[in-house]
Design an enzyme around this catalytic site. Structure first.
Site, PDB file in Angstrom:
ATOM      1  CB  CYS A   6      42.350  42.634  32.236  1.00  0.00           C
ATOM      2  SG  CYS A   6      41.788  44.287  31.922  1.00  0.00           S
ATOM      3  CG  HIS A  44      34.184  33.102  37.085  1.00  0.00           C
ATOM      4  ND1 HIS A  44      33.401  34.133  37.551  1.00  0.00           N
ATOM      5  CD2 HIS A  44      34.143  33.185  35.737  1.00  0.00           C
ATOM      6  CE1 HIS A  44      32.908  34.810  36.538  1.00  0.00           C
ATOM      7  NE2 HIS A  44      33.334  34.261  35.415  1.00  0.00           N
ATOM      8  CG  HIS A  59      61.629  35.491  36.862  1.00  0.00           C
ATOM      9  ND1 HIS A  59      62.572  36.451  37.143  1.00  0.00           N
ATOM     10  CD2 HIS A  59      62.297  34.422  36.373  1.00  0.00           C
ATOM     11  CE1 HIS A  59      63.772  35.976  36.833  1.00  0.00           C
ATOM     12  NE2 HIS A  59      63.629  34.751  36.372  1.00  0.00           N
ATOM     13  CG  HIS A 104      46.530  42.700  34.690  1.00  0.00           C
ATOM     14  ND1 HIS A 104      46.773  43.107  33.397  1.00  0.00           N
ATOM     15  CD2 HIS A 104      45.413  43.349  35.064  1.00  0.00           C
ATOM     16  CE1 HIS A 104      45.836  43.943  33.022  1.00  0.00           C
ATOM     17  NE2 HIS A 104      44.997  44.115  34.010  1.00  0.00           N
ATOM     18  CG  HIS A 112      57.174  54.416  33.720  1.00  0.00           C
ATOM     19  ND1 HIS A 112      58.080  54.694  32.728  1.00  0.00           N
ATOM     20  CD2 HIS A 112      57.030  55.574  34.410  1.00  0.00           C
ATOM     21  CE1 HIS A 112      58.471  55.948  32.815  1.00  0.00           C
ATOM     22  NE2 HIS A 112      57.851  56.507  33.836  1.00  0.00           N
ATOM     23  CG  ASN A 124      45.440  48.216  32.163  1.00  0.00           C
ATOM     24  OD1 ASN A 124      45.615  47.188  31.521  1.00  0.00           O
ATOM     25  ND2 ASN A 124      44.491  48.329  33.091  1.00  0.00           N
TER      26      ASN A 124
END
Lengths: 431, 484
Positions: free
Chosen positions: B212, B291, B375, B379, B408, B412
């Site tokens: 992702c 990572h 802002h 994710h 919502h 995802n």
């Protein structure tokens, strides 16, 4: 004697179609006593079209195009996408508007439409609206099923099946007609009404009738199309103010009674939505069960065609004026349970043309359905005769008779009926 | 009273430290100016101004300026982006999802109950979408259906982007596609080259398997390429194709992705061309990649494998949130010094020194990232991720609103969720020139990647975009548990 042959209908896939907009959560609808009484029956309507109207559209597949307009239609019918649930404390049945959608089946038929109409019978036609019995827990069972059946010739049969608890034949037809209007981007002619003021207290259910025979009778269905001329010929024997329903119901009653002398009474089923009445009891756009049943006894049913037609006519007029209180059989089996039932669909004929409103369900402009089949599931052994308006309009009528197998066979060979030269379709392979 | 005093002290401290250079230079400049003015004109002549000195000084100045401008990295601008809006026919209400689940998993009622519990607490709404193949009972995830979904999602996003930017296919210099779980041959980037007839010398890349957080990896790759290639643009496509990855088994840890992953995709246009500078929406400031794969637990925490019945699915370990927290801390440690104002960094340094030297029991100071960014785009991996980050970074409900509302409305959507969130902020009219945005993504590996953008021009709310028909209904209150 035909053995059970492989059905020519093959269901390829099943999916669910949901509305485009989410339903407001938490709403429920209580089913009325009439709804629950009709609960043992199921409705199966098949609309036959000469060509597939869903091939044109923004999506590459016909199913894709179909889903777009069906979703749009379902925005207005949260009742149809909801699920049945039984209240634990008082055993009342409710529909929870939980937005679950309707089941959609795709099938192919190994025949052309003409071959099918000439050779299929009621049992095979049921495959065009494949039904699944309600399980013990209906919360994840879809009460409405739409089936798209593709014929070898490119024709299409759209099948709609549902429980009779949710709706009756009229509002199921209106649902389909509304879908065709959404598809053609027309404003809806009858936006649905779901809630009615509570009806007057119905008659207490009659004492429990004698238990039905344990061996289930094998029922069959035949569809006979009477041309306007044939109906006029029948009406000529009836009093002047008789409607085609009165004359045909009388004709069929007499022929069925002639074969089965044990039949003693006739139940008439009338819809409360009659638009010809000045102040109909139920608005035409009501979505749900709005039927009245009333029985004529033996004394009114003996005599010639004209006399019986006259009695039926007076009885129907009386039912409309609420002179007879509606009968409800709480144990179910309203159609054909206690008596041969005749379904009056005169209110579904258009006022000017006489054509059935079901034939106005055009998905493509100018392409009316070739035929619309009506069938009811779990009809009692006394049988059901439905007199529906025809495609050509005027006084033509399509009669669908659901009776025990032998009686249907006899009826199709009956000389009195054959004198009116009906076109017989969906009667199986008959010479 | 003491609260207000403390607040003003804090503000004073921040202002002082963040503008320390001004505080030092301005008095010095004033002092020098005063000194020059006070001294008599006669003293001025005593400064022997040699033409050679002037020449050398100017050469030095030019030389330093040249070195500075040559070694400065090219500015990378985000011209515009477009997110895919799935059709309403693909909508999956909770009740439909649970019904299908019960019909398909009829022999595993415990798994069905598990899915219901996940869905109730997931933070998803009733308008999230799954691709058509998953609507069948049972789902029919064929290769054709997967390609169909890829084409629909990717081509729609690119068409929207081309419409809003006026980009022509032949103008695209670099093409990067990231889609973790669907990697056909020819690749998705080849599919795009074929459909839009892109140039034969295009630099195309297809990143698969990176999870992702691959969206920001693609942005990082685009940035590096745009440093080498002057006067170019890069089209980045971030998506996840759901069709082939529907888990058909009944292992609970592997059913989670079925409940949360939904259809979505985004197309982003980056450029280093001078003429795009004024039109671009954002400027890329930093990309920080962390990572944690060297650690075995982190490596295995999101793991694709076969279940005991041989059905392939993605296993999410129970330590996921802990590992995510660790990865976030690593990422913050790197990004903090790059973005935090001096005041926060000093405080952090003091507390660190204090903990090491004076008293280890001092609470570690969590820098206030709200001072560095206006802002936040976190994710939308799941409700737990957003809750965890809100707690760790001490963010208010408004800061995480974009993430929660994206979860919502769209579910995802994997790597493209950051772009839906950015779209939400823009649709609400909150994005002003100079605003700084922090995009944080987590992904299998385990990776935590961040990108920092600066808004280039105030963005007006437009009538297109995936939020256009529902933004007025947001924000909505999302209950802890939704009763299905």
């Amino acid at each position: 004697m035909e053995e059970a042959k492989c059905s020519r209908v093959k269901v390829e896939s099943i999916l669910s179609v949901v509305s485009g907009k989410p339903t407001e959560p938490g709403k429920v609808h209580k089913l009325s006593m009439l709804d629950r009484a009709m609960g043992s029956h199921t409705i199966h309507i098949v609309f036959y079209y000469a060509s597939n109207p869903f091939l044109d559209g923004p999506m590459p597949s016909d199913l894709g195009n179909l889903r777009i307009t069906l979703s749009e239609l379902l925005d207005e019918y949260p009742y149809v996408t909801g699920r049945l649930t039984c209240e634990p404390d008082n055993g009342e049945w409710l529909i929870k508007f939980n937005d679950a959608g309707v089941r959609m089946l795709q099938a192919t038929v190994d025949a052309t439409i003409d071959e099918w109409l000439g050779s299929a019978d009621g049992v095979e036609e049921r495959d065009l609206t494949a039904w699944e019995e309600m399980p013990n827990d209906p919360s994840f069972w879809s009460p409405f099923r739409v089936q798209i059946n593709k014929f070898k010739c490119g024709g299409l049969a759209l099948g709609l099946s549902c429980t009779h608890m949710h709706t009756d034949l009229t509002s199921a037809t209106m649902l389909f007609k509304a879908w065709s209007e959404v598809h053609r981007r027309q404003p809806p002619t009858h936006p649905p009404i779901f809630d009615l003021p509570p009806p007057p207290t119905p008659t207490p259910p009659p004492p429990t009738p004698s238990p039905l025979p344990t061996t289930p009778t094998k029922m069959a269905t035949a569809t006979l199309k009477f041309s306007p001329a044939a109906v006029d010929k029948c009406l000529s024997q009836a009093p002047a103010d008789a409607t085609p329903f009165d004359a045909l119901a009388a004709l069929f009653w007499r022929r069925v009674a002639a074969q089965a002398p044990t039949k003693r009474s006739l139940s008439i089923c009338v819809d409360s939505r009659d638009p010809s009445q000045h102040a109909p009891a139920v608005p035409y756009a009501y979505f749900g069960n709005a039927l009245k049943f009333s029985t004529l006894t033996d004394d009114l049913l003996s005599g010639g065609l004209g006399q019986v037609a006259g009695h039926i006519h007076r009885h129907v007029a009386g039912m409309k004026k609420e002179e007879f209180s509606s009968e409800i059989n709480a144990t179910g089996g309203m159609y054909g349970g206690a008596a041969l039932t005749c379904f009056n669909a005169e209110h579904m004929a258009e006022a000017e043309s006489g054509r059935g409103i079901m034939y106005d369900a055009e998905f493509k402009k100018g392409e009316r359905p070739v035929h619309v089949s009506y069938s009811v599931g779990n009809v009692g052994r006394e049988g059901l005769i439905m007199v529906m308006p025809a495609a050509e309009g005027g006084r033509g009528r399509t009669v669908t008779a659901t009776l025990p197998e032998e009686q249907v066979a006899e009826l199709c060979r009956d000389q009195v009926i054959l004198d009116f030269e009906p076109t017989m379709i969906l009667c199986g392979r008959r010479s | 009273m003491s609260d207000i005093l403390l607040k003003y002290m804090k503000l004073g401290y921040q202002y002082l430290v963040n503008h320390v250079l001004a505080f030092l230079l301005i008095p010095t400049a004033i002092a020098v100016a005063v000194e020059i003015l006070r001294s008599s004109p006669a003293r001025w002549n005593s400064f022997a101004i040699d033409p050679i000195h002037i020449l050398f000084t100017s050469f030095l100045a030019v030389f330093i300026a040249t070195v500075y401008f040559m070694s400065k990295p090219r500015s990378i601008y985000l011209v515009d982006y477009a997110c895919y809006k799935p059709p309403v026919t693909c909508r999956v209400p909770f009740s439909t999802f649970m019904e299908h689940s019960r019909l398909i998993l009829k022999d595993n009622p415990k798994s069905v109950d598990f899915q219901m519990r996940i869905l109730e607490r997931s933070g998803l709404g009733e308008e999230t979408c799954l691709p058509p193949a998953i609507h069948y009972i049972p789902p029919t995830p064929t290769m054709d259906a997967a390609r169909g979904e890829a084409e629909t999602v990717i081509f729609s996003s690119i068409d929207s982007l081309m419409k809003s930017t006026g980009l022509k296919p032949k103008q695209i210099d670099i093409l990067i596609v990231n889609c973790s779980l669907f990697s056909p041959t020819p690749s998705l980037s080849a599919m795009i080259v074929n459909k839009y007839k892109l140039r034969s010398n295009i630099k195309s890349y297809n990143l698969s398997g990176m999870g992702c957080s691959a969206g920001l990896i693609s942005i990082d790759l685009a940035r590096d390429l745009l440093q080498i290639h002057p006067n170019s643009n890069a089209l980045v496509i971030s998506t996840e194709i759901i069709t082939p990855n529907y888990y058909k088994g009944s292992e609970r840890a592997m059913l989670l992705p079925n409940c949360l992953f939904r259809m979505g995709g985004a197309a982003i246009l980056l450029s280093n061309k001078r003429r795009d500078r004024s039109l671009a929406k954002y400027k890329l400031v930093h990309v920080v990649r962390t990572h944690k794969g060297a650690d075995d637990k982190a490596y295995k925490c999101v793991y694709e494998q076969e279940d005991p019945q041989g059905k392939v699915g993605i296993n999410l370990s129970k330590d996921l949130m802990v590992i995510a927290g660790e990865a976030l801390k690593s990422n913050i440690t790197t990004i903090g010094p790059l973005v935090l104002p001096a005041s926060e960094q000093l405080l952090f340094l003091f507390t660190l020194i204090g903990r090491k030297i004076f008293n280890p029991k001092w609470k570690p100071y969590i820098p206030d990232f709200k001072q560095a960014f206006e802002h936040f785009c976190i994710h939308a991996g799941g409700r737990a991720v957003i809750d965890e980050l809100q707690k760790n970074l001490q963010l208010s409900a408004e800061h995480v609103e974009a993430s929660r509302m994206t979860l919502h409305r769209f579910g995802n959507t994997s790597s493209s969720s950051l772009w839906y969130e950015l779209g939400y902020i823009e649709a609400k009219g909150r994005m002003k020139k100079g605003d700084r945005v922090w995009q944080i993504a987590f992904g299998s590996g385990f990776k935590c990647n961040s990108a920092v953008w600066k808004c280039n021009r105030t963005i007006k709310t437009t009538s297109d975009g995936p939020w256009q028909d529902c933004i007025h209904t947001y924000p909505v209150h999302i209950p802890e548990i939704v009763k299905i």
